[in-house]
Design a protein around this motif. Structure first.
Motif, PDB file in Angstrom:
ATOM      1  N   TYR A  85      19.894  52.255 -23.269  1.00 10.25           N
ATOM      2  CA  TYR A  85      20.846  53.093 -23.744  1.00 10.25           C
ATOM      3  C   TYR A  85      21.817  52.309 -24.458  1.00 10.25           C
ATOM      4  CZ  TYR A  85      18.349  57.337 -22.002  1.00 10.25           C
ATOM      5  OH  TYR A  85      17.468  58.078 -21.831  1.00 10.25           O
ATOM      6  N   PHE A  86      22.166  50.807 -23.897  1.00 10.94           N
ATOM      7  CA  PHE A  86      23.048  50.126 -24.411  1.00 10.94           C
ATOM      8  C   PHE A  86      22.760  49.665 -25.856  1.00 10.94           C
ATOM      9  CE2 PHE A  86      25.459  46.046 -24.849  1.00 10.94           C
ATOM     10  CZ  PHE A  86      26.402  46.502 -24.494  1.00 10.94           C
ATOM     11  N   ASP A  87      21.540  49.231 -25.608  1.00 10.46           N
ATOM     12  CA  ASP A  87      21.110  48.776 -27.029  1.00 10.46           C
ATOM     13  C   ASP A  87      20.915  49.792 -28.062  1.00 10.46           C
ATOM     14  OD1 ASP A  87      20.683  46.177 -25.550  1.00 10.46           O
ATOM     15  OD2 ASP A  87      18.515  46.596 -25.547  1.00 10.46           O
ATOM     16  N   ALA A  88      20.675  51.103 -27.810  1.00 15.05           N
ATOM     17  CA  ALA A  88      20.597  51.979 -28.553  1.00 15.05           C
ATOM     18  C   ALA A  88      21.989  52.540 -29.093  1.00 15.05           C
ATOM     19  CB  ALA A  88      19.882  53.141 -28.115  1.00 15.05           C
ATOM     20  N   GLY A  89      23.113  52.076 -28.493  1.00 13.44           N
ATOM     21  CA  GLY A  89      24.480  52.291 -28.699  1.00 13.44           C
ATOM     22  C   GLY A  89      25.020  53.821 -28.111  1.00 13.44           C
ATOM     23  N   ASP A  90      24.204  54.251 -26.992  1.00 10.21           N
ATOM     24  CA  ASP A  90      24.702  55.253 -26.397  1.00 10.21           C
ATOM     25  C   ASP A  90      25.148  54.871 -25.009  1.00 10.21           C
ATOM     26  OD1 ASP A  90      24.886  57.663 -24.748  1.00 10.21           O
ATOM     27  OD2 ASP A  90      22.769  58.319 -25.286  1.00 10.21           O
ATOM     28  N   MET A  91      26.538  54.596 -25.432  1.00  8.90           N
ATOM     29  CA  MET A  91      27.335  54.046 -24.095  1.00  8.90           C
ATOM     30  C   MET A  91      27.480  54.673 -22.988  1.00  8.90           C
ATOM     31  SD  MET A  91      27.830  50.809 -24.852  1.00  8.90           S
ATOM     32  CE  MET A  91      26.796  50.754 -26.210  1.00  8.90           C
ATOM     33  N   GLU A  92      27.856  56.252 -23.350  1.00 12.66           N
ATOM     34  CA  GLU A  92      27.636  57.128 -22.015  1.00 12.66           C
ATOM     35  C   GLU A  92      26.424  57.094 -21.294  1.00 12.66           C
ATOM     36  OE1 GLU A  92      28.678  61.916 -21.184  1.00 12.66           O
ATOM     37  OE2 GLU A  92      29.455  60.876 -23.164  1.00 12.66           O
ATOM     38  N   ALA A  93      25.178  57.132 -21.690  1.00 14.69           N
ATOM     39  CA  ALA A  93      23.996  57.192 -21.053  1.00 14.69           C
ATOM     40  C   ALA A  93      23.938  55.752 -20.210  1.00 14.69           C
ATOM     41  CB  ALA A  93      22.818  57.462 -21.868  1.00 14.69           C
ATOM     42  N   ALA A  94      24.291  54.672 -21.134  1.00 18.48           N
ATOM     43  CA  ALA A  94      24.362  53.484 -20.745  1.00 18.48           C
ATOM     44  C   ALA A  94      25.118  53.228 -19.502  1.00 18.48           C
ATOM     45  CB  ALA A  94      24.684  52.249 -21.416  1.00 18.48           C
ATOM     46  N   ALA A  95      26.301  53.862 -19.536  1.00 20.30           N
ATOM     47  CA  ALA A  95      27.354  53.574 -18.175  1.00 20.30           C
ATOM     48  C   ALA A  95      26.746  54.574 -17.288  1.00 20.30           C
ATOM     49  CB  ALA A  95      28.616  54.251 -18.903  1.00 20.30           C
ATOM     50  N   VAL A  96      26.243  55.785 -17.283  1.00 22.61           N
ATOM     51  CA  VAL A  96      25.628  56.617 -16.091  1.00 22.61           C
ATOM     52  C   VAL A  96      24.493  55.675 -15.375  1.00 22.61           C
ATOM     53  CG1 VAL A  96      24.155  58.667 -15.656  1.00 22.61           C
ATOM     54  CG2 VAL A  96      26.076  58.634 -17.337  1.00 22.61           C
ATOM     55  N   VAL A 119      26.622  45.198 -20.257  1.00 24.38           N
ATOM     56  CA  VAL A 119      26.237  46.626 -20.009  1.00 24.38           C
ATOM     57  C   VAL A 119      26.806  47.250 -18.592  1.00 24.38           C
ATOM     58  CG1 VAL A 119      23.955  47.941 -19.188  1.00 24.38           C
ATOM     59  CG2 VAL A 119      23.875  46.069 -20.968  1.00 24.38           C
ATOM     60  N   LEU A 120      27.104  46.255 -17.745  1.00 26.21           N
ATOM     61  CA  LEU A 120      27.817  46.981 -16.579  1.00 26.21           C
ATOM     62  C   LEU A 120      29.202  47.228 -16.806  1.00 26.21           C
ATOM     63  CD1 LEU A 120      27.316  43.954 -14.033  1.00 26.21           C
ATOM     64  CD2 LEU A 120      26.390  46.094 -13.742  1.00 26.21           C
ATOM     65  N   ASN A 121      29.782  46.936 -18.170  1.00 29.85           N
ATOM     66  CA  ASN A 121      31.064  47.401 -18.524  1.00 29.85           C
ATOM     67  C   ASN A 121      30.997  48.441 -19.608  1.00 29.85           C
ATOM     68  OD1 ASN A 121      32.468  45.816 -16.324  1.00 29.85           O
ATOM     69  ND2 ASN A 121      31.951  44.036 -17.790  1.00 29.85           N
ATOM     70  N   ALA A 122      29.997  49.202 -19.740  1.00 31.53           N
ATOM     71  CA  ALA A 122      29.662  50.025 -20.783  1.00 31.53           C
ATOM     72  C   ALA A 122      30.696  51.148 -20.687  1.00 31.53           C
ATOM     73  CB  ALA A 122      28.164  50.494 -20.735  1.00 31.53           C
ATOM     74  N   ALA A 123      30.995  51.534 -19.437  1.00 32.03           N
ATOM     75  CA  ALA A 123      32.070  52.562 -19.350  1.00 32.03           C
ATOM     76  C   ALA A 123      33.558  52.284 -20.166  1.00 32.03           C
ATOM     77  CB  ALA A 123      32.380  53.025 -17.949  1.00 32.03           C
ATOM     78  N   ALA A 124      33.799  51.051 -20.089  1.00 31.11           N
ATOM     79  CA  ALA A 124      35.179  50.612 -20.583  1.00 31.11           C
ATOM     80  C   ALA A 124      35.173  50.662 -22.336  1.00 31.11           C
ATOM     81  CB  ALA A 124      35.184  49.022 -20.504  1.00 31.11           C
ATOM     82  N   SER A 130      35.209  60.966 -21.398  1.00 29.78           N
ATOM     83  CA  SER A 130      33.757  60.402 -21.104  1.00 29.78           C
ATOM     84  C   SER A 130      33.552  59.772 -20.116  1.00 29.78           C
ATOM     85  CB  SER A 130      33.391  59.697 -22.563  1.00 29.78           C
ATOM     86  OG  SER A 130      33.500  60.475 -23.629  1.00 29.78           O
ATOM     87  N   ARG A 131      34.535  58.781 -19.720  1.00 31.92           N
ATOM     88  CA  ARG A 131      34.567  58.089 -18.485  1.00 31.92           C
ATOM     89  C   ARG A 131      34.513  58.642 -17.215  1.00 31.92           C
ATOM     90  NH1 ARG A 131      37.503  54.217 -20.994  1.00 31.92           N
ATOM     91  NH2 ARG A 131      39.603  54.779 -19.913  1.00 31.92           N
ATOM     92  N   ALA A 132      35.322  60.017 -17.124  1.00 26.19           N
ATOM     93  CA  ALA A 132      35.355  60.804 -15.997  1.00 26.19           C
ATOM     94  C   ALA A 132      34.072  61.501 -15.970  1.00 26.19           C
ATOM     95  CB  ALA A 132      36.390  62.013 -16.084  1.00 26.19           C
ATOM     96  N   ALA A 133      33.222  61.988 -17.001  1.00 27.12           N
ATOM     97  CA  ALA A 133      32.029  62.650 -17.043  1.00 27.12           C
ATOM     98  C   ALA A 133      31.086  61.713 -16.419  1.00 27.12           C
ATOM     99  CB  ALA A 133      31.716  63.185 -18.398  1.00 27.12           C
ATOM    100  N   VAL A 134      31.177  60.528 -16.870  1.00 20.46           N
ATOM    101  CA  VAL A 134      30.026  59.453 -16.395  1.00 20.46           C
ATOM    102  C   VAL A 134      30.381  59.413 -14.935  1.00 20.46           C
ATOM    103  CG1 VAL A 134      29.601  57.191 -16.457  1.00 20.46           C
ATOM    104  CG2 VAL A 134      29.848  58.209 -18.540  1.00 20.46           C
ATOM    105  N   GLN A 135      31.574  59.322 -14.409  1.00 17.13           N
ATOM    106  CA  GLN A 135      31.699  59.228 -12.892  1.00 17.13           C
ATOM    107  C   GLN A 135      31.181  60.113 -12.076  1.00 17.13           C
ATOM    108  OE1 GLN A 135      32.658  56.321 -11.408  1.00 17.13           O
ATOM    109  NE2 GLN A 135      32.442  57.310  -9.427  1.00 17.13           N
ATOM    110  N   GLY A 136      31.390  61.486 -12.582  1.00 21.04           N
ATOM    111  CA  GLY A 136      30.920  62.626 -11.916  1.00 21.04           C
ATOM    112  C   GLY A 136      29.344  62.816 -11.929  1.00 21.04           C
ATOM    113  N   ARG A 137      28.733  62.186 -13.038  1.00 17.69           N
ATOM    114  CA  ARG A 137      27.269  62.463 -13.178  1.00 17.69           C
ATOM    115  C   ARG A 137      26.862  61.245 -12.291  1.00 17.69           C
ATOM    116  NH1 ARG A 137      25.201  61.792 -19.127  1.00 17.69           N
ATOM    117  NH2 ARG A 137      23.351  61.964 -17.991  1.00 17.69           N
TER     118      ARG A 137
END
Length: 189
Positions: A85-96, A119-124, A130-137
């Motif tokens: 997902y990081f490579d595809a540019g989907d930072m939210e899915a990568a962060a999840v 990749v580990l820092n995709a949420a940044a 969006s970060r809050a949504a990722v953290q919830g997921r």
């Protein structure tokens, strides 16, 4: 590599990984798929099936295999999805998936880190909402075991009859005295 009765000589998983290393994903894939159908304990085979699907250009089957293995708690698949997902540019899915991977106790206890720092820092790269949504997921993620599937003669020809008490690719063993059918009916180990 075929043994008597059509089964592979030796350990089918080891045979399949040797085939992958030799660039023979087309031959390894049926073995890996049949092994993954055995259910819990075969997450590694499912992950490797995803690798082979990707090498054959079938991204949908690759993602499906990795998603199923990642949902069963397999760290390599969680990391692979985060990278994908990081490579595809989907930072939210990568962060999840990076967040889920970072919470994987097996990976942490083994001291493994399969993700690059970016990749580990995709949420940044995300906004606060969006970060809050990722953290919830990530916090809501619960792994569930692979489901054993009935296999037929095709799998019997490819992998033979799995040893009921022998080692499994993911490191687990079926309990003593349980038949392969009972283990499949009861959800595995």
């Amino acid at each position: 590599m075929m043994g008597r009765g059509g089964g592979l000589a030796g350990d089918p998983y080891r045979t399949a990984t040797a085939m992958i290393s030799g660039g023979q994903c087309d031959t390894a894939l049926p073995i890996l798929v049949c092994l993954a159908r055995q259910g819990p304990g075969y997450e590694m085979a499912l992950h490797d099936a995803g690798v082979c699907h990707g090498r054959q250009g079938d991204e949908d089957l690759q993602q499906d295999a990795w998603l199923r293995a990642a949902s069963a708690g397999w760290g390599a698949s969680q990391a692979a999805l985060a990278q994908h997902y990081f490579d595809a540019g989907d930072m939210e899915a990568a962060a999840v998936w990076a967040g889920i991977y970072q919470r994987n106790l097996r990976e942490r206890s083994l001291g493994l880190n399969r993700l690059q720092p970016a990749v580990l820092n995709a949420a940044a790269r995300l906004d606060d909402e969006s970060r809050a949504a990722v953290q919830g997921r990530v916090e809501q993620f619960r792994s569930y075991p692979l489901t054993a599937e009935l296999t037929g003669p095709d799998c019997l020809r490819v992998i033979g009859r799995p040893d009921v008490s022998g080692p499994r690719p993911g490191g687990g063993r079926r309990g003593p005295g349980r038949s392969a059918g009972a283990a499949q009916a009861g959800g595995g180990a």
